[in-house]
Design an enzyme around this catalytic site. Structure first.
Site, short mmCIF file in Angstrom:
data_model
loop_
_atom_site.label_atom_id
_atom_site.label_comp_id
_atom_site.label_asym_id
_atom_site.label_seq_id
_atom_site.Cartn_x
_atom_site.Cartn_y
_atom_site.Cartn_z
N PHE A 179 -1.35 53.73 103.48
CA PHE A 179 -0.18 53.07 104.09
C PHE A 179 -0.40 51.55 104.16
CE2 PHE A 179 1.36 51.99 108.58
CZ PHE A 179 2.59 51.54 108.15
N TYR A 181 -13.72 58.62 114.61
CA TYR A 181 -13.05 57.40 114.16
C TYR A 181 -13.48 56.22 115.03
CZ TYR A 181 -9.04 54.40 112.84
OH TYR A 181 -8.23 53.37 112.39
N GLY A 207 -22.33 44.91 101.72
CA GLY A 207 -23.36 44.58 100.73
C GLY A 207 -22.73 44.03 99.46
#
Ligand code: UDP
Length: 310
Positions: free
Chosen positions: A11, A145, A102
């Site tokens: 989205f 999350y 990284g």
């Protein structure tokens, strides 16, 4: 600029890719379609400014050539997706952020992490200001999350402090608009699909819990501005207009002229009771504030969902 966006088929990633291209930049999108959708970016394949790599950024990231900025937006982002993909959610927030950092370091590129208001958990202060440390249950269903994003912020700050990397930590509050999945499970897509099909609209709990909803074009504009500043610490981007979830359901029902009934279901565990961004930093340092009101944004979104459910 040549920009790498992870989660480009999602989205937010799809809107962001389109916005950067519209500003003349080149975008390399990466997605592995766990929750992304190729339809969100199919129009972008027509431009030479867009390249796409089907890849899981939990693994070593390699993109040839110069890169000016890396925007790490890949992650499942809806509570039902965390339940379905708990380990991929933890991995992309932790290992994916590590890989993306990284990679940005090797390219001497700016790095932006899509963080979230979820770092504040079920907040004990309202509105939430960036200096608030949050109230998160690490082992609850949303912990996969919330904690991954908190770790991502910690890792990003460590790269900034230790490697002197330029970083941006964007705390995104509830955002809505076209390109959300029909089955995403969050309040706006659920209510839109239910209302347009005249099915019962499912309000969880008593609907008195609040959220503050930002239309996607406002968010994307804020992200663009944030990338161009030199603020390495977290910045809230969201719309401070706070509404109850019941009010949101009623507004969507009215806008769609739906015959749906509003029904009440069990409140999910650890569902935040209130949420509203304090956007003082965004206003003063980015000269940004949302422009699209809730009704206007919801009207645009209804048009998308009308087409999408056909
Ligand atoms: N919600 C609801 N009905 C739904 C989906 C969500 O009442 O069908 C509620 C949910 O419990 C939460 C709010 O709407 O209080 C916003 O949920 P969402 O999943 O959109 O985002 P969150 O802010 O919780 O991550």
């Amino acid at each position: 600029m040549r920009i790498v966006i992870t989660g480009a088929a999602g989205f937010l990633g799809s809107h962001l890719s389109r916005y950067f291209i519209s500003k003349g930049h080149n975008v390399i999108g990466i997605d592995n379609f766990i929750t992304g959708n190729i339809d969100n970016i199919s129009d972008l394949f027509k431009t030479k400014k867009f390249e796409f790599i089907d890849y899981n950024v939990v693994n070593y990231i390699h993109v040839p050539g110069k890169v000016d900025a890396v925007l790490h937006f890949a992650s499942p982002a809806s509570p039902i997706d965390y339940l379905k993909f708990p380990i991929p959610t933890l991995k992309v927030g932790a290992l994916g952020t590590y890989r993306a950092l990284g990679f940005a370091k090797a390219k001497k590129a700016k790095f932006m992490i899509a963080s979230t208001s979820e770092v504040y958990g079920d907040p004990l202060i309202n509105p939430q200001v960036e200096t608030y440390w949050g109230n998160v249950n690490p082992i609850g269903p949303r912990g996969v999350y919330d904690e991954a994003k908190r770790y991502a912020e910690a890792l990003t700050m460590a790269y900034h402090r230790y490697h002197k990397m330029p970083v941006r930590i964007l705390r995104i509050f509830n955002t809505y608009g076209p390109n959300m999945r029909l089955e995403d499970g969050r309040a706006v897509p659920n209510f839109m699909v239910q209302a347009l099909k005249n099915k019962s609209m499912t309000v969880y709990g008593n609907g008195e819990q609040t959220r503050s909803l930002c239309y996607v074009s406002d968010l994307v504009r804020g992200i663009y501005k944030l990338l161009q500043t030199n603020i390495n610490t977290p910045v809230n981007i969201g719309n401070p207009h706070e509404v109850s979830i019941l009010e949101l359901a009623q507004t969507i029902k009215q806008l769609t002229k739906s015959k749906s009934r509003i029904i009440f279901k069990k409140l999910p565990q650890d569902d935040p009771q209130v949420r509203r961004p304090d956007i003082t930093i965004a206003k003063s340092k980015l000269k940004w504030q949302p422009k699209v009101g809730l009704e206007e944004g919801l009207k645009n979104t209804v048009e998308y969902f009308k087409k999408a459910i056909k």
